[in-house]
Design a protein around this motif. Structure first.
Motif, short mmCIF file in Angstrom:
data_model
loop_
_atom_site.label_atom_id
_atom_site.label_comp_id
_atom_site.label_asym_id
_atom_site.label_seq_id
_atom_site.Cartn_x
_atom_site.Cartn_y
_atom_site.Cartn_z
N ALA A 219 0.81 -1.41 -0.02
CA ALA A 219 0.02 -0.14 -0.06
C ALA A 219 0.80 1.29 0.42
N LEU A 220 2.22 1.27 -0.52
CA LEU A 220 3.09 2.44 -0.41
C LEU A 220 3.17 2.77 -1.69
N ALA A 221 2.59 2.28 -3.07
CA ALA A 221 2.77 2.74 -4.47
C ALA A 221 1.62 2.85 -5.09
N VAL A 222 1.79 3.95 -5.99
CA VAL A 222 0.66 4.25 -6.87
C VAL A 222 1.20 4.17 -8.47
N ASP A 223 0.36 3.86 -9.30
CA ASP A 223 0.83 4.16 -10.69
C ASP A 223 -0.04 5.30 -10.97
N ILE A 224 0.69 6.26 -11.61
CA ILE A 224 -0.02 7.61 -11.99
C ILE A 224 0.31 7.74 -13.62
N VAL A 225 -0.70 8.06 -14.30
CA VAL A 225 -0.49 8.40 -15.63
C VAL A 225 -1.19 9.58 -16.16
N ASP A 226 -1.09 10.09 -17.37
CA ASP A 226 -1.49 11.20 -17.82
C ASP A 226 -2.97 10.83 -18.49
#
Ligand code: ZN
Length: 302
Positions: A219-226
């Motif tokens: 629960a420490l990562a996020v995938d962020i896209v445009d």
């Protein structure tokens, strides 16, 4: 880590503020619906039992208070008032509050390998079988993140939007079952292309972490896209969202976890969309020096 080449979430209407502002518990309490319509019909009860109960409680409180005052020094009494701070206030410091608790003697911001936000999860360091998922803050669209990392994530997303960008979270906390499913899907696709099981697993692991070795499970990562380009491939790095995030993520305690030239150390190919929360001090050092988390932890461990 990506699930496949395309973000699981495609187009969806974005509200002005993407995340729940209040901690999940408060939010859910607010959504608990109107009070019972039968409330007004309740029979009026005699106030006497309540009065007597109040009298007894007051008496107990008075006696306990006298004992406490007699036994505890004033410094400890002052500490009691801190413990009644609302959870959201305690969380506002992000990693800082936890770091202080872990080692009261050192600088408030000093990073140490044992800190929750510096948890190393990779192919060599799987999460323990009995890993207990930290308390989560629920985000919109079914996403979630460690509640201690949430305030910084929210600030980062708010500031990116204030800069005229449209960052979109397409992956966040995953259960072990979900990670297993994603990994198996990748293995099957590679086996369909003619690879044997072992080779397929080895190649799959460069793109989708084996179950137990994904930061998403922690629960420490996020995938962020445009929003304008939701492909999970190298074209992400040219988007205005990724350029902004790579320049600014460290200010919010996040790092680009799998840089282009560190696959041999991280065990994961370049992923210009996967951001990992490590806290501001570690993030600044890692992004400024162009190193990966593995190298940083080796340094601070001495
Ligand atoms: Zn990821």
């Amino acid at each position: 880590m990506s699930a496949n080449n395309r973000c699981a979430v495609k187009e969806f209407p974005l509200p002005d503020r993407e995340y729940r502002v209040a901690p999940a518990r408060c939010w859910d309490a607010n959504l608990s619906g109107p009070t019972s319509p039968r409330r007004g019909k309740r029979r009026r009860r005699s106030p006497l039992p309540l009065f007597l109960l109040g009298l007894v409680l007051f008496g107990c409180g008075f006696l306990l208070g006298r004992r406490a005052l007699a036994q505890e020094p004033p410094a400890q009494a002052a500490g009691v008032s801190v413990s009644i701070l609302a959870p959201e206030n305690a969380a506002a410091g992000g990693g800082r509050a936890e770091s202080d608790r872990a080692a009261p003697g050192r600088e408030p911001d000093a990073a140490a390998p044992g800190d929750w936000n510096l948890l190393l999860v990779n192919w060599e360091n799987p999460l323990p079988e009995d890993f207990s998922v930290p308390e989560l803050t629920q985000l919109v669209n079914g996403h979630a993140i460690d509640r201690r990392a949430y305030p910084d994530l929210q600030r980062m997303m708010d500031d990116a939007r204030a800069a005229g960008l449209q960052p979109t979270i397409c992956s966040s906390y995953r259960t072990r079952e979900k990670q297993t499913e994603l990994f198996e899907n990748k293995v099957q696709r590679l086996m369909n292309e003619g690879l044997g099981r072992t080779e397929a697993e080895e190649q799959a692991a460069m793109w989708v972490a084996r179950p137990g070795t994904s930061e998403h499970q922690a629960a420490l990562a996020v995938d962020i896209v445009d929003k304008s380009n939701q492909l999970l491939d190298e074209t992400q790095e040219t988007t205005s969202v990724q350029r902004w995030l790579m320049d600014h993520c460290a200010e919010y305690g996040f790092i680009l976890r799998y840089p282009t030239d560190k696959a041999a150390l991280t065990g994961v190919n370049y992923e210009p969309w996967h951001y990992r929360y490590v806290g501001r001090e570690a993030a600044a050092a890692i992004m400024e020096r162009g190193i990966c988390l593995e190298e940083y932890l080796a340094d601070v461990s001495g």
